[in-house]
Scaffold this motif. Sequence first.
Motif, PDB file in Angstrom:
ATOM      1  N   VAL B 184     -11.427 -18.241  -8.595  1.00 51.30           N
ATOM      2  CA  VAL B 184     -12.765 -18.800  -8.435  1.00 51.30           C
ATOM      3  C   VAL B 184     -12.685 -20.178  -7.784  1.00 51.30           C
ATOM      4  CG1 VAL B 184     -14.775 -19.670  -9.687  1.00 51.30           C
ATOM      5  CG2 VAL B 184     -13.773 -17.474 -10.301  1.00 51.30           C
ATOM      6  N   ALA B 185     -11.716 -20.984  -8.218  1.00 46.08           N
ATOM      7  CA  ALA B 185     -11.554 -22.311  -7.625  1.00 46.08           C
ATOM      8  C   ALA B 185     -11.257 -22.199  -6.134  1.00 46.08           C
ATOM      9  CB  ALA B 185     -10.432 -23.063  -8.344  1.00 46.08           C
ATOM     10  N   ALA B 186     -10.337 -21.304  -5.795  1.00 46.41           N
ATOM     11  CA  ALA B 186      -9.989 -21.117  -4.383  1.00 46.41           C
ATOM     12  C   ALA B 186     -11.209 -20.669  -3.589  1.00 46.41           C
ATOM     13  CB  ALA B 186      -8.870 -20.089  -4.249  1.00 46.41           C
ATOM     14  N   PHE B 187     -11.990 -19.790  -4.181  1.00 41.86           N
ATOM     15  CA  PHE B 187     -13.189 -19.295  -3.517  1.00 41.86           C
ATOM     16  C   PHE B 187     -14.169 -20.418  -3.239  1.00 41.86           C
ATOM     17  CE2 PHE B 187     -17.543 -17.574  -4.131  1.00 41.86           C
ATOM     18  CZ  PHE B 187     -17.610 -16.825  -2.968  1.00 41.86           C
ATOM     19  N   LEU B 188     -14.412 -21.251  -4.237  1.00 43.08           N
ATOM     20  CA  LEU B 188     -15.370 -22.344  -4.073  1.00 43.08           C
ATOM     21  C   LEU B 188     -14.886 -23.328  -3.004  1.00 43.08           C
ATOM     22  CD1 LEU B 188     -16.360 -23.075  -7.779  1.00 43.08           C
ATOM     23  CD2 LEU B 188     -17.690 -21.898  -6.016  1.00 43.08           C
ATOM     24  N   LEU B 189     -13.599 -23.643  -3.029  1.00 45.21           N
ATOM     25  CA  LEU B 189     -13.074 -24.591  -2.047  1.00 45.21           C
ATOM     26  C   LEU B 189     -13.120 -24.000  -0.640  1.00 45.21           C
ATOM     27  CD1 LEU B 189     -10.047 -26.132  -3.965  1.00 45.21           C
ATOM     28  CD2 LEU B 189     -12.313 -27.092  -3.561  1.00 45.21           C
ATOM     29  N   ASN B 190     -12.853 -22.709  -0.542  1.00 44.60           N
ATOM     30  CA  ASN B 190     -12.935 -22.067   0.766  1.00 44.60           C
ATOM     31  C   ASN B 190     -14.351 -22.118   1.316  1.00 44.60           C
ATOM     32  OD1 ASN B 190     -13.365 -19.024   2.173  1.00 44.60           O
ATOM     33  ND2 ASN B 190     -11.610 -20.205   2.882  1.00 44.60           N
ATOM     34  N   LEU B 191     -15.310 -21.790   0.454  1.00 51.52           N
ATOM     35  CA  LEU B 191     -16.714 -21.870   0.870  1.00 51.52           C
ATOM     36  C   LEU B 191     -17.073 -23.283   1.293  1.00 51.52           C
ATOM     37  CD1 LEU B 191     -19.127 -19.810  -1.390  1.00 51.52           C
ATOM     38  CD2 LEU B 191     -18.452 -19.433   0.974  1.00 51.52           C
ATOM     39  N   ALA B 192     -16.673 -24.250   0.459  1.00 49.27           N
ATOM     40  CA  ALA B 192     -17.001 -25.641   0.747  1.00 49.27           C
ATOM     41  C   ALA B 192     -16.457 -26.041   2.115  1.00 49.27           C
ATOM     42  CB  ALA B 192     -16.412 -26.540  -0.343  1.00 49.27           C
ATOM     43  N   GLY B 193     -15.210 -25.671   2.362  1.00 50.53           N
ATOM     44  CA  GLY B 193     -14.599 -26.010   3.644  1.00 50.53           C
ATOM     45  C   GLY B 193     -15.315 -25.368   4.810  1.00 50.53           C
ATOM     46  N   ARG B 194     -15.755 -24.135   4.612  1.00 50.94           N
ATOM     47  CA  ARG B 194     -16.454 -23.458   5.707  1.00 50.94           C
ATOM     48  C   ARG B 194     -17.819 -24.087   5.949  1.00 50.94           C
ATOM     49  NH1 ARG B 194     -15.788 -17.408   3.769  1.00 50.94           N
ATOM     50  NH2 ARG B 194     -17.258 -16.889   5.448  1.00 50.94           N
ATOM     51  N   GLY B 199     -20.918 -28.060   9.568  1.00 53.86           N
ATOM     52  CA  GLY B 199     -21.843 -29.174   9.588  1.00 53.86           C
ATOM     53  C   GLY B 199     -22.744 -29.298   8.380  1.00 53.86           C
ATOM     54  N   PHE B 200     -22.424 -28.579   7.310  1.00 55.60           N
ATOM     55  CA  PHE B 200     -23.212 -28.692   6.090  1.00 55.60           C
ATOM     56  C   PHE B 200     -22.429 -29.477   5.055  1.00 55.60           C
ATOM     57  CE2 PHE B 200     -24.464 -24.660   8.105  1.00 55.60           C
ATOM     58  CZ  PHE B 200     -25.801 -24.924   8.324  1.00 55.60           C
ATOM     59  N   PRO B 201     -23.099 -30.027   4.066  1.00 58.91           N
ATOM     60  CA  PRO B 201     -22.355 -30.762   3.042  1.00 58.91           C
ATOM     61  C   PRO B 201     -21.373 -29.852   2.316  1.00 58.91           C
ATOM     62  CG  PRO B 201     -24.681 -30.524   2.453  1.00 58.91           C
ATOM     63  CD  PRO B 201     -24.541 -30.096   3.865  1.00 58.91           C
ATOM     64  N   ALA B 202     -20.205 -30.385   2.019  1.00 59.48           N
ATOM     65  CA  ALA B 202     -19.143 -29.570   1.428  1.00 59.48           C
ATOM     66  C   ALA B 202     -19.242 -29.528  -0.092  1.00 59.48           C
ATOM     67  CB  ALA B 202     -17.778 -30.115   1.836  1.00 59.48           C
ATOM     68  N   ASP B 203     -19.780 -30.546  -0.678  1.00 60.62           N
ATOM     69  CA  ASP B 203     -19.705 -30.643  -2.138  1.00 60.62           C
ATOM     70  C   ASP B 203     -21.006 -30.251  -2.830  1.00 60.62           C
ATOM     71  OD1 ASP B 203     -21.099 -32.723  -1.155  1.00 60.62           O
ATOM     72  OD2 ASP B 203     -19.930 -34.300  -2.118  1.00 60.62           O
ATOM     73  N   ARG B 204     -21.910 -29.699  -2.070  1.00 62.58           N
ATOM     74  CA  ARG B 204     -23.197 -29.337  -2.659  1.00 62.58           C
ATOM     75  C   ARG B 204     -23.792 -28.238  -1.795  1.00 62.58           C
ATOM     76  NH1 ARG B 204     -25.935 -32.992  -5.869  1.00 62.58           N
ATOM     77  NH2 ARG B 204     -27.986 -32.267  -6.555  1.00 62.58           N
ATOM     78  N   PHE B 205     -23.759 -27.024  -2.314  1.00 58.18           N
ATOM     79  CA  PHE B 205     -24.289 -25.914  -1.519  1.00 58.18           C
ATOM     80  C   PHE B 205     -24.844 -24.839  -2.439  1.00 58.18           C
ATOM     81  CE2 PHE B 205     -19.690 -25.611  -2.028  1.00 58.18           C
ATOM     82  CZ  PHE B 205     -19.539 -24.378  -2.626  1.00 58.18           C
ATOM     83  N   ARG B 206     -25.491 -23.901  -1.778  1.00 57.57           N
ATOM     84  CA  ARG B 206     -26.092 -22.804  -2.520  1.00 57.57           C
ATOM     85  C   ARG B 206     -25.285 -21.546  -2.240  1.00 57.57           C
ATOM     86  NH1 ARG B 206     -30.845 -20.636  -4.614  1.00 57.57           N
ATOM     87  NH2 ARG B 206     -31.227 -18.564  -3.761  1.00 57.57           N
ATOM     88  N   LEU B 207     -24.924 -20.831  -3.296  1.00 60.72           N
ATOM     89  CA  LEU B 207     -24.169 -19.597  -3.122  1.00 60.72           C
ATOM     90  C   LEU B 207     -25.081 -18.532  -2.529  1.00 60.72           C
ATOM     91  CD1 LEU B 207     -22.161 -19.355  -6.467  1.00 60.72           C
ATOM     92  CD2 LEU B 207     -21.295 -19.974  -4.218  1.00 60.72           C
ATOM     93  N   PRO B 208     -24.731 -17.984  -1.393  1.00 61.68           N
ATOM     94  CA  PRO B 208     -25.602 -16.965  -0.811  1.00 61.68           C
ATOM     95  C   PRO B 208     -25.508 -15.632  -1.546  1.00 61.68           C
ATOM     96  CG  PRO B 208     -24.046 -17.878   0.813  1.00 61.68           C
ATOM     97  CD  PRO B 208     -23.582 -18.264  -0.537  1.00 61.68           C
ATOM     98  N   MET B 209     -24.418 -15.411  -2.241  1.00 62.60           N
ATOM     99  CA  MET B 209     -24.129 -14.068  -2.764  1.00 62.60           C
ATOM    100  C   MET B 209     -24.267 -14.002  -4.287  1.00 62.60           C
ATOM    101  SD  MET B 209     -21.491 -16.139  -2.543  1.00 62.60           S
ATOM    102  CE  MET B 209     -20.881 -16.051  -0.866  1.00 62.60           C
ATOM    103  N   SER B 210     -24.426 -12.803  -4.782  1.00 60.98           N
ATOM    104  CA  SER B 210     -24.583 -12.601  -6.221  1.00 60.98           C
ATOM    105  C   SER B 210     -23.243 -12.760  -6.933  1.00 60.98           C
ATOM    106  CB  SER B 210     -25.130 -11.199  -6.495  1.00 60.98           C
ATOM    107  OG  SER B 210     -24.148 -10.231  -6.188  1.00 60.98           O
ATOM    108  N   ARG B 211     -23.325 -12.937  -8.226  1.00 56.04           N
ATOM    109  CA  ARG B 211     -22.104 -12.992  -9.037  1.00 56.04           C
ATOM    110  C   ARG B 211     -21.294 -11.710  -8.884  1.00 56.04           C
ATOM    111  NH1 ARG B 211     -23.486 -17.688  -9.255  1.00 56.04           N
ATOM    112  NH2 ARG B 211     -23.964 -18.875 -11.149  1.00 56.04           N
TER     113      ARG B 211
END
Lengths: 259, 259
Positions: B184-194, B199-211
């Motif tokens: 889960v940590a790797a997933f969040l960091l990967n999303l943040a990096g992408r 050009g979007f903020p890395a440390d604050r985003f909305r998950l597009p996908m369901s749990r």
Amino acid sequence: MAAWNACNIPITQKLRASNKRMEMKFSATVACRDCALYQTAKVLGLETPDCSSLNRVVLRDHPVNKNEVLYREGDSFRYLYLVHSGSCISSATILGRKSQVMGFYLPGEIAGIENIGQSLCNHTTRVLEKGSVCQLDFLMLEETLKQDELIRVQSYLLGASAIHARQLQWERSLTGLQSAEQRVAAFLLNLAGRFQSHGFPADRFRLPMSREAIADYLGLAMETVIRTLKNLHNRKLISSQTKNIEILDGDALSDLIRS
Amino acid sequence: MAAWNACNIPITQKLRASNKRMEMKFSATVACRDCALYQTAKVLGLETPDCSSLNRVVLRDHPVNKNEVLYREGDSFRYLYLVHSGSCISSATILGRKSQVMGFYLPGEIAGIENIGQSLCNHTTRVLEKGSVCQLDFLMLEETLKQDELIRVQSYLLGASAIHARQLQWERSLTGLQSAEQRVAAFLLNLAGRFQSHGFPADRFRLPMSREAIADYLGLAMETVIRTLKNLHNRKLISSQTKNIEILDGDALSDLIRS
DNA sequence: CGGTATTTTGAATCGTTTCAATGGAGGTGG
DNA sequence: CCACCTCCATTGAAACGATTCAAAATACCG
């Protein structure tokens, strides 16, 4: 046994269906240099027995020993290694962790293909079983070959690269298999298919890699791999004694993955 | 937070460093057609505001609704979809099993890129959050564009394809992470990096996908993903309320993966 | 404001990992 | 050719963590 997975495309026959596949001994035998050159030319799709232009590209047919390193993570990418005999293991340190096994190269496959399109090597590849590899100078290719040869070799490499991408995608889908049994079954079938596509028997082969490497590759503990293999052996789906594997019921293995 | 993983390369800036990245709204906004065409041209590396030749390649800037299918497994491959806003999820049935989530496409990324080099689509991609995508006719590219435009667009796509391959390799290495927390940590960091690289903020985003989609993607049970997120939240490494994620301590998340 | 889909929580079960110790194979040197 | 050594494979028992099943709460969409 039908098609075991989506990744078993005969590399050596992908682009030239009429190309008679060369015979390769499974155990390590160092072929004479000229012979190796000739074989390489055939694999690459060059029919002309006069492959003098390959002399500068195929640097050498090279006997390799166990644990020898072909290329290392971070090296600048220049060479491809056509595995004639023996086998290789490639690993990488992704996610900043300890090195993880990323894949294996069997005889007939091309080590280094994962670097195409990049300037640096992102894997470390070392020899598992001694054998011989053909070192191709990827940079020299474009300068040296005749126009029509170049096109044929390039399209061959592009195809091989696509095959590698599919193998990667297959590996990625291992994450979806929760049980150790499913992963091991998928692994065995994948290996079988790759052996078959390179002209070796599919249902009887020798594992080039250690239990530990399999475990790392599949994301399991070594003991779990051992127990799973033993369990499959007891249920007569496979025969497993140390490195010698025989697939007794491939359909049942496929069913395991699907359920 | 340093570099979170090896896959965060700004696609839109890969080949043309001087190319000012376009501003994209995160939530779904349907841009006017001409504007979209202009943006697309910029992303592809075409500077000329006169992108008349793109008119036949960029078929349309197309508002898409939730669950809409962009392309389906087995379709013949022809189109690429540049995600302007919204997001997509791609899944595939590999190993003959039930469909597995293979990846996500965020705004600024190219859905369909995984098909390059193949004649058929091997994923099914559908819209997660409504938005707009630009449909590119991959076959028409070669016929229509001027020579220098073609070369620029092709090399852009080649670069994008290499980036996709690296993402795939990153995903493949998820198999090596045993614990749910690490995945889960790797997933969040990967999303943040992408997000950051687009050009979007890395440390604050909305998950597009369901749990459930996250769970499938990571090879975990949905409940495990939920519990892990909650746990990370309680330890103040992240803030998580339903789809809203804030990364409070990225370094600690990185450490989790390494340990 | 309903109705539905999704998220969340709890408790029990199951499988894998871990740790520790034994067994066996292959390679080297005397 | 055998003894030795090392690496690798195997087995057992205990502990841990993820899954599963079931039920409740909350978000989301029209």
